[in-house]
Write a protein that holds these residues in place. Structure first.
Motif, mmCIF file in Angstrom:
data_model
loop_
_atom_site.group_PDB
_atom_site.id
_atom_site.type_symbol
_atom_site.label_atom_id
_atom_site.label_comp_id
_atom_site.label_asym_id
_atom_site.label_seq_id
_atom_site.Cartn_x
_atom_site.Cartn_y
_atom_site.Cartn_z
ATOM 1 N N GLN A 1 16.713 0.742 -14.193
ATOM 2 C CA GLN A 1 16.880 -0.613 -13.672
ATOM 3 C C GLN A 1 18.036 -1.335 -14.360
ATOM 4 O O GLN A 1 18.844 -2.005 -13.718
ATOM 5 C CB GLN A 1 15.567 -1.401 -13.834
ATOM 6 C CG GLN A 1 15.001 -1.845 -12.488
ATOM 7 C CD GLN A 1 13.685 -2.586 -12.615
ATOM 8 O OE1 GLN A 1 12.635 -1.983 -12.681
ATOM 9 N NE2 GLN A 1 13.738 -3.896 -12.613
ATOM 10 N N SER A 2 18.120 -1.160 -15.692
ATOM 11 C CA SER A 2 19.184 -1.820 -16.456
ATOM 12 C C SER A 2 20.557 -1.264 -16.079
ATOM 13 O O SER A 2 21.541 -2.013 -16.010
ATOM 14 C CB SER A 2 18.937 -1.637 -17.958
ATOM 15 O OG SER A 2 17.695 -2.201 -18.329
ATOM 16 N N THR B 1 -1.423 -5.563 -14.740
ATOM 17 C CA THR B 1 -1.838 -4.705 -13.623
ATOM 18 C C THR B 1 -1.247 -3.313 -13.755
ATOM 19 O O THR B 1 -1.911 -2.304 -13.471
ATOM 20 C CB THR B 1 -1.413 -5.333 -12.279
ATOM 21 O OG1 THR B 1 -2.008 -6.622 -12.159
ATOM 22 C CG2 THR B 1 -1.842 -4.458 -11.110
ATOM 23 N N LEU B 2 0.014 -3.216 -14.207
ATOM 24 C CA LEU B 2 0.628 -1.906 -14.385
ATOM 25 C C LEU B 2 -0.107 -1.106 -15.461
ATOM 26 O O LEU B 2 -0.292 0.114 -15.315
ATOM 27 C CB LEU B 2 2.107 -2.053 -14.765
ATOM 28 C CG LEU B 2 2.851 -0.720 -14.979
ATOM 29 C CD1 LEU B 2 2.829 0.138 -13.721
ATOM 30 C CD2 LEU B 2 4.284 -0.967 -15.428
ATOM 31 N N TYR C 1 7.875 3.480 -11.350
ATOM 32 C CA TYR C 1 9.002 2.784 -10.744
ATOM 33 C C TYR C 1 8.577 1.948 -9.535
ATOM 34 O O TYR C 1 9.066 0.832 -9.330
ATOM 35 C CB TYR C 1 10.041 3.806 -10.247
ATOM 36 C CG TYR C 1 10.942 4.412 -11.297
ATOM 37 C CD1 TYR C 1 10.838 4.074 -12.651
ATOM 38 C CD2 TYR C 1 11.924 5.330 -10.930
ATOM 39 C CE1 TYR C 1 11.670 4.653 -13.592
ATOM 40 C CE2 TYR C 1 12.768 5.907 -11.876
ATOM 41 C CZ TYR C 1 12.634 5.565 -13.199
ATOM 42 O OH TYR C 1 13.472 6.126 -14.130
ATOM 43 N N ALA C 2 7.689 2.519 -8.705
ATOM 44 C CA ALA C 2 7.327 1.878 -7.440
ATOM 45 C C ALA C 2 6.349 0.732 -7.621
ATOM 46 O O ALA C 2 6.368 -0.235 -6.847
ATOM 47 C CB ALA C 2 6.733 2.919 -6.489
ATOM 48 N N TRP D 1 7.557 4.155 -17.531
ATOM 49 C CA TRP D 1 6.977 2.854 -17.879
ATOM 50 C C TRP D 1 8.025 1.857 -18.356
ATOM 51 O O TRP D 1 7.987 0.677 -18.017
ATOM 52 C CB TRP D 1 5.923 3.082 -18.965
ATOM 53 C CG TRP D 1 5.186 1.888 -19.451
ATOM 54 C CD1 TRP D 1 4.055 1.327 -18.924
ATOM 55 C CD2 TRP D 1 5.488 1.115 -20.631
ATOM 56 N NE1 TRP D 1 3.645 0.258 -19.686
ATOM 57 C CE2 TRP D 1 4.498 0.107 -20.734
ATOM 58 C CE3 TRP D 1 6.493 1.176 -21.591
ATOM 59 C CZ2 TRP D 1 4.506 -0.820 -21.769
ATOM 60 C CZ3 TRP D 1 6.492 0.244 -22.623
ATOM 61 C CH2 TRP D 1 5.512 -0.734 -22.709
ATOM 62 N N THR D 2 9.002 2.316 -19.135
ATOM 63 C CA THR D 2 9.961 1.379 -19.727
ATOM 64 C C THR D 2 10.891 0.762 -18.687
ATOM 65 O O THR D 2 11.361 -0.368 -18.876
ATOM 66 C CB THR D 2 10.825 2.090 -20.792
ATOM 67 O OG1 THR D 2 11.407 3.253 -20.210
ATOM 68 C CG2 THR D 2 10.006 2.478 -21.988
ATOM 69 N N SER D 3 11.190 1.492 -17.611
ATOM 70 C CA SER D 3 12.174 0.979 -16.645
ATOM 71 C C SER D 3 11.751 -0.352 -16.029
ATOM 72 O O SER D 3 12.542 -1.299 -16.005
ATOM 73 C CB SER D 3 12.437 2.028 -15.559
ATOM 74 O OG SER D 3 13.473 1.614 -14.706
ATOM 75 N N PRO D 4 10.492 -0.505 -15.530
ATOM 76 C CA PRO D 4 10.095 -1.817 -15.026
ATOM 77 C C PRO D 4 9.620 -2.792 -16.107
ATOM 78 O O PRO D 4 9.646 -4.007 -15.910
ATOM 79 C CB PRO D 4 8.941 -1.481 -14.073
ATOM 80 C CG PRO D 4 8.354 -0.227 -14.598
ATOM 81 C CD PRO D 4 9.499 0.541 -15.194
ATOM 82 N N ILE D 5 9.183 -2.261 -17.265
ATOM 83 C CA ILE D 5 8.598 -3.122 -18.297
ATOM 84 C C ILE D 5 9.660 -3.783 -19.174
ATOM 85 O O ILE D 5 9.538 -4.971 -19.533
ATOM 86 C CB ILE D 5 7.600 -2.320 -19.169
ATOM 87 C CG1 ILE D 5 6.335 -2.015 -18.366
ATOM 88 C CG2 ILE D 5 7.256 -3.065 -20.449
ATOM 89 C CD1 ILE D 5 5.557 -3.245 -17.913
#
Length: 465
Positions: free
Chosen positions: A285-286, A178-179, A168-169, A37-41
């Motif tokens: 992502q970071s 939405t997530l 991630y996707a 969850w944290t990677s895109p958020i």
């Protein structure tokens, strides 16, 4: 004699075991959504454009570190509740109840208007994670036959990385709200499916519910009551022995075989976390954004997620052929190489400046790291935990080991930003060093359990002759 032969002639339908194990591991899929969850958020929360953030300002680096790491606080406390509950209400109901935490956490994410609400949500998510990681190895270890226990025990990692890939996707391409909805429905579906699976026959026998235990075993083996008679007798004997020698937390350190099992399991879990896996999962992502490889960080992260799923799918196939120890040795040695290469990339970026010739390096380095993690140190510490302890001490041991996992998980994720500020290469070289130590720990301390029954493992540990 003829009765014994006829009973033994009934084949075990291992598909039933895998069905129950897969249903139980849907809760591990939910754990994966929380870890991923944290990677895109976090990029949404750190952006100066707050139109797709529940907050009215960007979060600070300190708040970023706490959002990443606070899941570990809930996960290290919850096992000490989940372990005794697993003995009182059953492994199945502890797994089902974990969904309450997940649903509440994603609801809080939806209504969060201040950072402290996100902190609270992550702690609550951690409680759900602690419930799952305490009860799931117990349940899967107890429903499985000796010849598939390695495979079923490895499913947890596969489902966790599937959940991570799900986050991630979807996360980078949908709105924040939405997530949260996409993650909220998953624990509800998991509960509906797992509700129809049987409770562990070991737990039922321990509660004196022999008829229910036989029915559970019949479902799991696809056999008649006559067909499961011999196995039920072994389970009953083991449970009676465990009841006569009821263990407590002190027995983990007083009894030599338990002490050895605890050293092995806690050691493997510790090195799992010290390999830096949560740093990679929470910040994929970071990491790719700071590496500036030219590849869209969201796409690179999805590639890593797909690699995790594919490699995790290999472990249930090969673990009962190659053995736990060999896979762990391969995992530790190759992880150290991948992390050292990643550290080398960031060192060159800082010192050399012109790194155009090695811009390709972070993606294959992380791919190699994730492949061997997901086939070794990801799933196997949990599989070993499910088979290493006798029934009278299993819940206490699961609580201690799961909490050890998340104490280190919190420390690594909380203080990674401080190391990263000095230079990313410091962190990745440190993780690489821990992997080298893990290699020698596995070589000299860990015992092979491939093909051994739960009783034979206790003999190997020295508790029985």
């Amino acid at each position: 004699m003829s009765d014994s032969i006829s009973r033994n002639m009934e084949p075990v339908k291992t598909g039933r075991i895998f069905l129950a194990a897969v249903a139980a591991n849907l809760s591990a899929f939910v754990v994966g959504t929380c870890l991923g969850w944290t990677s895109p958020i976090l990029p949404k929360l750190k952006s100066n454009d707050t139109s797709d953030s529940p907050l009215d300002r960007p979060i600070t680096s300190e708040e970023d570190a706490y959002i990443s790491s606070l899941i570990a606080i809930g996960a290290l406390v919850a096992p000490f509740i989940a372990g005794p509950l697993a003995d009182r209400i059953g492994r199945k109901w502890v797994l089902l109840s974990s969904s309450v935490f997940f649903v509440l956490a994603f609801v809080l994410n939806m209504i969060a208007s201040q950072v402290w609400i996100l902190y609270l949500s992550r702690v609550i998510q951690g409680c759900g994670v602690g419930f799952v990681m305490t009860a799931q190895p117990m349940y899967v270890g107890e429903i499985s036959t000796d010849n598939v226990r390695g495979a079923t025990g490895s499913l947890m990692q596969l489902f966790i990385v599937c959940g991570i890939l799900y986050a991630y996707a979807i996360g980078p391409f949908v709105s924040y709200q939405t997530l949260q909805w996409g993650c909220l429905v998953v624990p509800i579906i998991a509960d509906v499916v797992f509700f129809f699976m049987p409770e562990s026959p070991y737990y039922l026998a321990g509660k004196g519910r022999k008829t229910a235990a036989v029915r559970s075993l019949q479902f799991l083996r696809g056999q008649s009551a006559e067909g499961v008679h011999d196995e039920m007798a072994v389970i009953q004997a083991n449970v009676e022995e465990a009841m006569a020698n009821k263990g407590n937390m002190l027995d983990l350190v007083k009894v030599g075989s338990n002490r050895k099992a605890l050293l092995i399991c806690a050691g493997l879990i510790s090195f799992q976390q010290l390999s830096g896996i949560n740093v990679v999962l929470f910040n994929s992502q970071s990491i790719f954004a700071s590496a500036n490889t030219g590849l869209d960080p969201a796409i690179a992260t999805i590639i890593i997620g797909c690699v995790q799923v594919a490699s995790s799918g290999l472990t249930p196939i090969v673990v009962d052929r190659m053995g736990r120890k060999l896979l762990l040795l391969i995992s530790a040695s190759v992880m150290s190489i991948g992390l050292a290469a990643l550290g080398g990339f960031f060192y060159m970026k800082l010192v050399v400046g012109d790194i155009s010739s090695v811009l390709w390096l972070p993606v294959p380095a992380l791919i190699i790291y994730n492949i061997v993690y997901c086939t070794g140190f990801g799933p196997l510490p949990w599989a070993v935990l499910g088979e290493m302890f006798p029934a009278n001490i299993k819940s206490a041991a699961s609580s201690v080991v799961a909490s050890t996992c998340w104490i280190l998980g919190f420390l690594v994720t909380r203080y990674y930003p401080a190391l990263d500020a000095l230079g990313s290469y410091y962190a990745f070289w440190l993780f690489s060093g821990f992997c080298i130590v893990a290699f020698f720990f596995v070589m000299f301390i860990v015992i092979e359990t491939k093909g051994l029954s739960l009783n034979q493992i206790q003999v190997r540990l020295g508790s029985k002759k």
